[in-house]
Design a protein around this motif. Structure first.
Motif, PDB file in Angstrom:
ATOM      1  N   UNK A 187       0.837  -1.204   0.000  1.00  0.00           N
ATOM      2  CA  UNK A 187       0.000   0.000   0.000  1.00  0.00           C
ATOM      3  C   UNK A 187       0.868   1.250   0.000  1.00  0.00           C
ATOM      4  N   UNK A 188       1.785   1.329   0.956  1.00  0.00           N
ATOM      5  CA  UNK A 188       2.683   2.487   1.035  1.00  0.00           C
ATOM      6  C   UNK A 188       3.568   2.562  -0.195  1.00  0.00           C
ATOM      7  N   UNK A 189       3.976   1.401  -0.717  1.00  0.00           N
ATOM      8  CA  UNK A 189       4.833   1.381  -1.895  1.00  0.00           C
ATOM      9  C   UNK A 189       4.154   1.981  -3.111  1.00  0.00           C
ATOM     10  N   UNK A 190       2.870   1.669  -3.305  1.00  0.00           N
ATOM     11  CA  UNK A 190       2.130   2.226  -4.438  1.00  0.00           C
ATOM     12  C   UNK A 190       2.066   3.750  -4.350  1.00  0.00           C
ATOM     13  N   UNK A 191       1.872   4.252  -3.132  1.00  0.00           N
ATOM     14  CA  UNK A 191       1.749   5.696  -2.955  1.00  0.00           C
ATOM     15  C   UNK A 191       3.101   6.381  -3.136  1.00  0.00           C
ATOM     16  N   UNK A 235      17.879  10.454  11.181  1.00  0.00           N
ATOM     17  CA  UNK A 235      17.026  11.358  10.412  1.00  0.00           C
ATOM     18  C   UNK A 235      16.866  12.702  11.120  1.00  0.00           C
ATOM     19  N   UNK A 236      16.762  13.751  10.325  1.00  0.00           N
ATOM     20  CA  UNK A 236      16.567  15.085  10.909  1.00  0.00           C
ATOM     21  C   UNK A 236      15.510  15.896  10.173  1.00  0.00           C
ATOM     22  N   UNK A 237      14.881  15.295   9.156  1.00  0.00           N
ATOM     23  CA  UNK A 237      13.800  15.946   8.420  1.00  0.00           C
ATOM     24  C   UNK A 237      12.568  15.030   8.456  1.00  0.00           C
ATOM     25  N   UNK A 238      11.417  15.626   8.701  1.00  0.00           N
ATOM     26  CA  UNK A 238      10.210  14.822   8.863  1.00  0.00           C
ATOM     27  C   UNK A 238       9.018  15.491   8.177  1.00  0.00           C
ATOM     28  N   UNK A 239       8.270  14.692   7.412  1.00  0.00           N
ATOM     29  CA  UNK A 239       7.039  15.157   6.799  1.00  0.00           C
ATOM     30  C   UNK A 239       5.901  14.457   7.529  1.00  0.00           C
ATOM     31  N   UNK A 240       5.237  15.198   8.403  1.00  0.00           N
ATOM     32  CA  UNK A 240       4.200  14.615   9.255  1.00  0.00           C
ATOM     33  C   UNK A 240       2.898  14.522   8.470  1.00  0.00           C
ATOM     34  N   UNK A 241       2.778  13.431   7.706  1.00  0.00           N
ATOM     35  CA  UNK A 241       1.655  13.249   6.794  1.00  0.00           C
ATOM     36  C   UNK A 241       1.067  11.851   6.983  1.00  0.00           C
ATOM     37  N   UNK A 242      -0.213  11.735   7.296  1.00  0.00           N
ATOM     38  CA  UNK A 242      -0.838  10.416   7.481  1.00  0.00           C
ATOM     39  C   UNK A 242      -1.237   9.788   6.150  1.00  0.00           C
ATOM     40  N   UNK A 243      -0.246   9.310   5.383  1.00  0.00           N
ATOM     41  CA  UNK A 243      -0.585   8.805   4.055  1.00  0.00           C
ATOM     42  C   UNK A 243      -0.774   7.291   4.017  1.00  0.00           C
ATOM     43  N   UNK A 244      -0.544   6.613   5.120  1.00  0.00           N
ATOM     44  CA  UNK A 244      -0.873   5.196   5.238  1.00  0.00           C
ATOM     45  C   UNK A 244      -0.811   4.839   6.719  1.00  0.00           C
TER      46      UNK A 244
END
Length: 353
Positions: A187-191, A235-244
């Motif tokens: 699922x996450x891979x497709x996105x 890691x020091x960069x984060x995109x707080x996005x509920x995409x899966x």
């Protein structure tokens, strides 16, 4: 005259030795009986021993089962995939190589296509909601056919997966082009692929070194897991996005369960189901927030995209990835659209206010 005392002493010694021998034999017999009465259940999972899921859920769960069974059931925990690799834990439990196992559904691509519909964007915004949705759909029979070769104890969900990178902040899908992003499931891979990045399949336990060596540029992962697997060190960069969201489970070997006395089955039944799904959700949600606060305190850069399905940049790739996954499942002869509708209904019923 002197022989009588010697005989008496010898006789006493013989009686004494005989008594010791009988005592030893009785002790051995009791020990043998006791050992036969205790059923040991070997539980392998991929989470580190220091993770919140291990210390706040699995360890107390094991102790509760031992207490409720008056010591007749003993759960031995093997964290960090101690007895079975992360991607074969379910099969190992089904075949009896281990007794109980916990695995993310996404680790075996194509094995749980209907269950993984619950991972699609827009269905869950918290681990509690995800676990409730999964358990609901299992209990009402929607997903039960995918677990007929095992005895499912409980489902649980992780919090929404965000993007975490080492050298570049992702604000839009355009920023992902050319990047190699670890994906936890199809699922996450497709996105990820629909956004222009290259999805890379890696077990959770291999992510730290893969990030260190530059095998991947980042990963999609729930916040709690970022600290559990020490990804926050790199890691020091984060995109707080509920995409899966990730679906996970705890299953038991069916024969092992069926061969238990009824009262011990009841102990396991009592410590299974929705109550455990909710317990895991509460723990994950708490630690997700702690991990976010820790990243902010560390000075990491974080971009917030709370509603990607209504975001002009992210809506397209997420809808494209969703349609592709549902289409792939329909192509297997399964009714993905019907399950998706049931998942949306369960999501609404399980929403945490």
């Amino acid at each position: 005259m002197e022989l009588a005392p010697l005989f008496s002493i010898g006789a006493l010694a013989a009686v004494s030795l005989l008594g010791c021998s009988n005592q030893s034999a009785n002790t051995t017999d009791d020990s043998s009986v006791n050992s036969q009465e205790i059923t040991v259940l070997r539980f392998s999972h991929f989470w580190p021993a220091t993770s919140s899921i291990s210390t706040e859920v699995f360890e107390p769960w094991a102790k509760q089962i031992e207490t409720d069974s008056n010591g007749r059931l003993k759960v031995e925990l093997y964290p960090s995939a101690g007895l079975a690799k992360a991607d074969v834990t379910y099969e190992s439990a089904a075949k009896g190589t281990i007794d109980i196992g916990s695995q993310a559904h996404g680790y075996t691509s194509g094995r749980f296509p209907l269950t993984q519909i619950t991972e699609l964007p827009g269905l869950s915004n918290s681990a509690t909601q995800m676990g409730c949705m999964l358990q609901t759909l299992y209990e009402d029979g929607t997903l039960a056919s995918e677990y007929e070769d095992s005895h499912l104890l409980f489902m649980y969900g992780a919090g929404p997966g965000s993007l975490h990178t080492t050298d570049k902040l992702i604000r839009t899908p355009e920023d992902m082009k050319g990047m190699r992003i670890r994906r936890p499931s199809a699922v996450a891979g497709d996105i990820i692929e629909s956004a222009g990045a290259s999805p890379v399949g890696l077990p959770a336990n291999d992510m730290y070194t893969s990030l260190q060596r530059g095998v991947v540029d980042g990963l999609s992962f729930p916040w709690e897991a970022v600290t559990a697997f020490k990804i926050d060190e790199i890691t020091k960069y984060h995109t707080n996005i509920p995409f899966y969201s990730s679906a996970l489970m705890v299953t038991m070997n069916k024969d092992k369960y069926n061969n238990l006395p009824d009262d011990l089955k009841q102990v396991l039944d009592k410590n299974s189901g929705m109550a455990l799904a909710n317990k895991v959700g509460e723990v994950f949600d708490k630690h997700d927030q702690m991990a976010i606060q820790a990243a902010k305190a560390k000075g990491d850069e974080i971009v917030e995209i709370p509603d990607p399905l209504n975001d002009p940049d992210w809506k397209g790739p997420l809808e494209k990835g969703t349609k592709k996954y549902l289409s792939d499942v329909n192509a297997l002869g399964l009714d993905a659209d019907s399950v998706y509708e049931k998942a949306k209904a369960a999501s609404a019923a399980c929403k945490v206010v």
